[in-house]
Write a protein that holds these residues in place. Sequence first.
Motif, PDB file in Angstrom:
ATOM      1  N   VAL A  44      -0.459 -58.225 -46.396  1.00  0.00           N
ATOM      2  CA  VAL A  44      -0.262 -57.102 -45.626  1.00  0.00           C
ATOM      3  C   VAL A  44       1.618 -56.709 -45.600  1.00  0.00           C
ATOM      4  CG1 VAL A  44       0.020 -55.971 -43.497  1.00  0.00           C
ATOM      5  CG2 VAL A  44      -2.067 -57.281 -44.093  1.00  0.00           C
ATOM      6  N   PHE A  45       2.258 -57.743 -45.671  1.00  0.00           N
ATOM      7  CA  PHE A  45       3.728 -57.619 -45.700  1.00  0.00           C
ATOM      8  C   PHE A  45       4.243 -57.684 -46.832  1.00  0.00           C
ATOM      9  CE2 PHE A  45       2.392 -58.222 -40.928  1.00  0.00           C
ATOM     10  CZ  PHE A  45       2.976 -57.296 -40.546  1.00  0.00           C
ATOM     11  N   PHE A  46       5.464 -56.800 -47.071  1.00  0.00           N
ATOM     12  CA  PHE A  46       6.222 -57.184 -48.078  1.00  0.00           C
ATOM     13  C   PHE A  46       7.104 -58.262 -47.956  1.00  0.00           C
ATOM     14  CE2 PHE A  46       5.472 -52.563 -48.240  1.00  0.00           C
ATOM     15  CZ  PHE A  46       5.060 -52.401 -49.420  1.00  0.00           C
ATOM     16  N   LEU A  47       7.787 -58.731 -49.180  1.00  0.00           N
ATOM     17  CA  LEU A  47       8.531 -60.040 -49.197  1.00  0.00           C
ATOM     18  C   LEU A  47       9.820 -59.936 -48.229  1.00  0.00           C
ATOM     19  CD1 LEU A  47       9.427 -62.618 -50.529  1.00  0.00           C
ATOM     20  CD2 LEU A  47      10.780 -61.322 -52.183  1.00  0.00           C
ATOM     21  N   HIS A  48      10.515 -58.825 -47.944  1.00  0.00           N
ATOM     22  CA  HIS A  48      11.418 -58.921 -47.240  1.00  0.00           C
ATOM     23  C   HIS A  48      10.989 -58.673 -45.702  1.00  0.00           C
ATOM     24  CE1 HIS A  48      10.821 -54.587 -48.079  1.00  0.00           C
ATOM     25  NE2 HIS A  48      11.229 -54.320 -46.851  1.00  0.00           N
ATOM     26  N   THR A 234      14.475 -67.370 -36.009  1.00  0.00           N
ATOM     27  CA  THR A 234      13.909 -67.037 -37.289  1.00  0.00           C
ATOM     28  C   THR A 234      13.393 -65.600 -37.669  1.00  0.00           C
ATOM     29  OG1 THR A 234      12.958 -69.002 -36.900  1.00  0.00           O
ATOM     30  CG2 THR A 234      12.021 -67.720 -38.618  1.00  0.00           C
ATOM     31  N   PHE A 235      13.422 -64.946 -36.700  1.00  0.00           N
ATOM     32  CA  PHE A 235      12.941 -63.462 -36.791  1.00  0.00           C
ATOM     33  C   PHE A 235      14.305 -62.864 -37.590  1.00  0.00           C
ATOM     34  CE2 PHE A 235      12.929 -58.883 -35.538  1.00  0.00           C
ATOM     35  CZ  PHE A 235      11.627 -58.330 -35.780  1.00  0.00           C
ATOM     36  N   LEU A 236      15.359 -63.272 -37.029  1.00  0.00           N
ATOM     37  CA  LEU A 236      16.678 -62.490 -37.401  1.00  0.00           C
ATOM     38  C   LEU A 236      17.441 -63.148 -38.850  1.00  0.00           C
ATOM     39  CD1 LEU A 236      18.713 -62.484 -33.822  1.00  0.00           C
ATOM     40  CD2 LEU A 236      17.558 -60.562 -35.267  1.00  0.00           C
ATOM     41  N   THR A 237      16.960 -64.348 -39.067  1.00  0.00           N
ATOM     42  CA  THR A 237      17.607 -64.902 -40.338  1.00  0.00           C
ATOM     43  C   THR A 237      16.692 -65.134 -41.286  1.00  0.00           C
ATOM     44  OG1 THR A 237      17.034 -67.069 -39.313  1.00  0.00           O
ATOM     45  CG2 THR A 237      19.156 -66.191 -38.758  1.00  0.00           C
ATOM     46  N   ALA A 238      15.455 -65.379 -41.126  1.00  0.00           N
ATOM     47  CA  ALA A 238      14.579 -65.536 -42.391  1.00  0.00           C
ATOM     48  C   ALA A 238      14.733 -64.529 -43.551  1.00  0.00           C
ATOM     49  CB  ALA A 238      13.105 -65.781 -41.661  1.00  0.00           C
ATOM     50  N   ASP A 239      14.533 -63.067 -43.130  1.00  0.00           N
ATOM     51  CA  ASP A 239      14.580 -62.311 -44.282  1.00  0.00           C
ATOM     52  C   ASP A 239      16.002 -61.848 -44.554  1.00  0.00           C
ATOM     53  OD1 ASP A 239      11.796 -61.817 -44.303  1.00  0.00           O
ATOM     54  OD2 ASP A 239      11.898 -60.530 -42.682  1.00  0.00           O
ATOM     55  N   TYR A 240      17.087 -62.173 -43.690  1.00  0.00           N
ATOM     56  CA  TYR A 240      18.364 -61.920 -44.154  1.00  0.00           C
ATOM     57  C   TYR A 240      18.676 -62.769 -45.340  1.00  0.00           C
ATOM     58  CZ  TYR A 240      23.544 -61.880 -43.798  1.00  0.00           C
ATOM     59  OH  TYR A 240      24.959 -62.040 -44.090  1.00  0.00           O
ATOM     60  N   LYS A 243      17.381 -61.274 -48.611  1.00  0.00           N
ATOM     61  CA  LYS A 243      18.215 -60.234 -49.079  1.00  0.00           C
ATOM     62  C   LYS A 243      19.555 -60.336 -49.457  1.00  0.00           C
ATOM     63  CE  LYS A 243      15.444 -57.374 -45.530  1.00  0.00           C
ATOM     64  NZ  LYS A 243      15.684 -56.554 -44.357  1.00  0.00           N
ATOM     65  N   TRP A 244      20.196 -61.389 -48.696  1.00  0.00           N
ATOM     66  CA  TRP A 244      21.729 -61.751 -49.186  1.00  0.00           C
ATOM     67  C   TRP A 244      21.683 -62.440 -50.425  1.00  0.00           C
ATOM     68  CZ3 TRP A 244      23.789 -66.593 -49.961  1.00  0.00           C
ATOM     69  CH2 TRP A 244      25.238 -66.654 -49.952  1.00  0.00           C
ATOM     70  N   ARG A 245      20.863 -63.333 -50.602  1.00  0.00           N
ATOM     71  CA  ARG A 245      20.785 -63.967 -51.881  1.00  0.00           C
ATOM     72  C   ARG A 245      20.551 -63.077 -53.277  1.00  0.00           C
ATOM     73  NH1 ARG A 245      20.751 -69.332 -53.219  1.00  0.00           N
ATOM     74  NH2 ARG A 245      21.289 -69.514 -55.589  1.00  0.00           N
ATOM     75  N   ALA A 246      19.436 -61.803 -52.759  1.00  0.00           N
ATOM     76  CA  ALA A 246      19.141 -61.269 -53.875  1.00  0.00           C
ATOM     77  C   ALA A 246      20.308 -60.333 -54.378  1.00  0.00           C
ATOM     78  CB  ALA A 246      18.021 -60.249 -53.590  1.00  0.00           C
ATOM     79  N   LYS A 247      21.071 -59.867 -53.493  1.00  0.00           N
ATOM     80  CA  LYS A 247      22.389 -59.058 -53.626  1.00  0.00           C
ATOM     81  C   LYS A 247      23.191 -59.845 -54.533  1.00  0.00           C
ATOM     82  CE  LYS A 247      22.200 -56.164 -49.754  1.00  0.00           C
ATOM     83  NZ  LYS A 247      22.677 -55.730 -48.299  1.00  0.00           N
ATOM     84  N   LYS A 248      23.460 -61.043 -54.532  1.00  0.00           N
ATOM     85  CA  LYS A 248      24.305 -61.861 -55.233  1.00  0.00           C
ATOM     86  C   LYS A 248      23.752 -62.277 -56.787  1.00  0.00           C
ATOM     87  CE  LYS A 248      27.194 -63.029 -51.859  1.00  0.00           C
ATOM     88  NZ  LYS A 248      28.627 -62.534 -51.647  1.00  0.00           N
ATOM     89  N   THR A 258      15.039 -69.905 -51.641  1.00  0.00           N
ATOM     90  CA  THR A 258      16.193 -69.320 -50.787  1.00  0.00           C
ATOM     91  C   THR A 258      15.972 -69.264 -49.217  1.00  0.00           C
ATOM     92  OG1 THR A 258      16.655 -67.772 -52.639  1.00  0.00           O
ATOM     93  CG2 THR A 258      17.714 -67.186 -50.345  1.00  0.00           C
ATOM     94  N   ARG A 259      14.824 -69.489 -48.784  1.00  0.00           N
ATOM     95  CA  ARG A 259      14.244 -69.445 -47.418  1.00  0.00           C
ATOM     96  C   ARG A 259      14.855 -70.964 -46.928  1.00  0.00           C
ATOM     97  NH1 ARG A 259      11.502 -65.119 -45.552  1.00  0.00           N
ATOM     98  NH2 ARG A 259      10.403 -63.879 -46.950  1.00  0.00           N
ATOM     99  N   LEU A 260      14.764 -71.943 -47.736  1.00  0.00           N
ATOM    100  CA  LEU A 260      14.708 -73.215 -47.140  1.00  0.00           C
ATOM    101  C   LEU A 260      15.998 -73.704 -46.394  1.00  0.00           C
ATOM    102  CD1 LEU A 260      13.366 -75.146 -50.116  1.00  0.00           C
ATOM    103  CD2 LEU A 260      11.967 -74.607 -47.938  1.00  0.00           C
ATOM    104  N   PRO A 261      17.182 -73.266 -46.552  1.00  0.00           N
ATOM    105  CA  PRO A 261      18.235 -73.715 -45.639  1.00  0.00           C
ATOM    106  C   PRO A 261      18.025 -73.339 -44.268  1.00  0.00           C
ATOM    107  CG  PRO A 261      18.997 -72.555 -47.567  1.00  0.00           C
ATOM    108  CD  PRO A 261      17.826 -72.406 -47.841  1.00  0.00           C
ATOM    109  N   VAL A 262      17.119 -72.279 -43.815  1.00  0.00           N
ATOM    110  CA  VAL A 262      16.956 -71.896 -42.504  1.00  0.00           C
ATOM    111  C   VAL A 262      16.051 -72.956 -41.889  1.00  0.00           C
ATOM    112  CG1 VAL A 262      16.011 -70.001 -41.001  1.00  0.00           C
ATOM    113  CG2 VAL A 262      17.069 -69.419 -43.295  1.00  0.00           C
TER     114      VAL A 262
END
Length: 395
Positions: A44-48, A234-240, A243-248, A258-262
Amino acid sequence: MVFFTFASVWCGLASSFDSLLAARAVQGMAGAVYTVAPTVIAEVFFLHERGRAMAIYTAFLAGGPYVGGISGSYIASSLGYQYIFWISTAFAVWSLLMQYLLVPETLFDREQQVLGDSTPLGGEDGITQEKSQISTVERAAGSEVPARYTYIQSLGFGRYRGDWLSHFLAPWLSLRLPGTWVVVLQYGALVGGVVSTATIGPMFLAAPPYLWHSNVGLFNLGGLVGVAIGALFTFLTADYMIKWRAKKEQHGFSEPETRLPVLIPGIFLGTIGLWTFGFCAANPSAHGWAGLVVGSGMHAAGLTMVPSIGFNYLIEAYGALSGDCFTMTSVARSVVGFAWTYFTAEWIMSAGPALPFGIFGMLTTVFGLLALPLYFFGKRSRIATAGFVSERHGF
């Protein structure tokens, strides 16, 4: 959900232990429906958006037992323990109605309905053949292809695909994937810690020097606060992070790893929470209850944070196969939750709480550190096991 509702009524009406035990067995079997929820979120939800959605899901998954722990003792002491099951029945009916009215059927195959073809998908050329048939039908039928379907049709009842044996074996075959093992072990360790604190905490607080008596359920307030904090983080950091890594990256994409460090803060809180609880339980004092509550809350925060990230990793790493992986996480949760209640209390009472909770914390750390090789070599492992995923779905 229908079986869960009737089983809850059965529990409320049970007049003997054997009847209650049988009703609880049916209730547990039906309650495994929560395994489907992460898959629905994935579709139902997009990746980000998925990290936030999964954080909310795991908050309710982890917070429910704490809410029950707080209210259960008061309900049982004032109204009788059977009344707990009538409240459960009310929630089950409400959930069933909301599921029917609000949750979309993500497996509804509109194109298959257009074709009116009941040929199962997943064969060697099933996907290619179906697309060819759809194209042919659309060219031949033109505007005669139905534009809308009724709500009942969209539920897709009666269109089961595949054979029962292959679907039964599929979750166990997902153990060929390294990511499944990592998430199962991490989740199992955290659930074992929660079962231990939830079982032992009230026992300590009911005894001297605390003597909380019927108020021992308030011990779960620490866990409830921990769940809220963990869910918010988690709500504030999981998708961030993605997004941050994709911009890099020049290509603008983000890898599942990319999510695993959280995971790291959650593993830290889960471990320290167990050690804090064990130390305070081994050294009771007038105000030692605070350490028990805080330790339980720290561990509850980890229980909310770690599965949120782990479940999303399974979705993004293994795609449609993630549903089978979630089934294995549910098996681990159930087995650990059942087994821990048999030996934890006796072990802690005989050896003292320091050693058992020290070992529980060590296991949480060891299994948590498995995220490191998955972070550095996860992509290589996904490439190496890609054949298992394609084999499962006939691609």
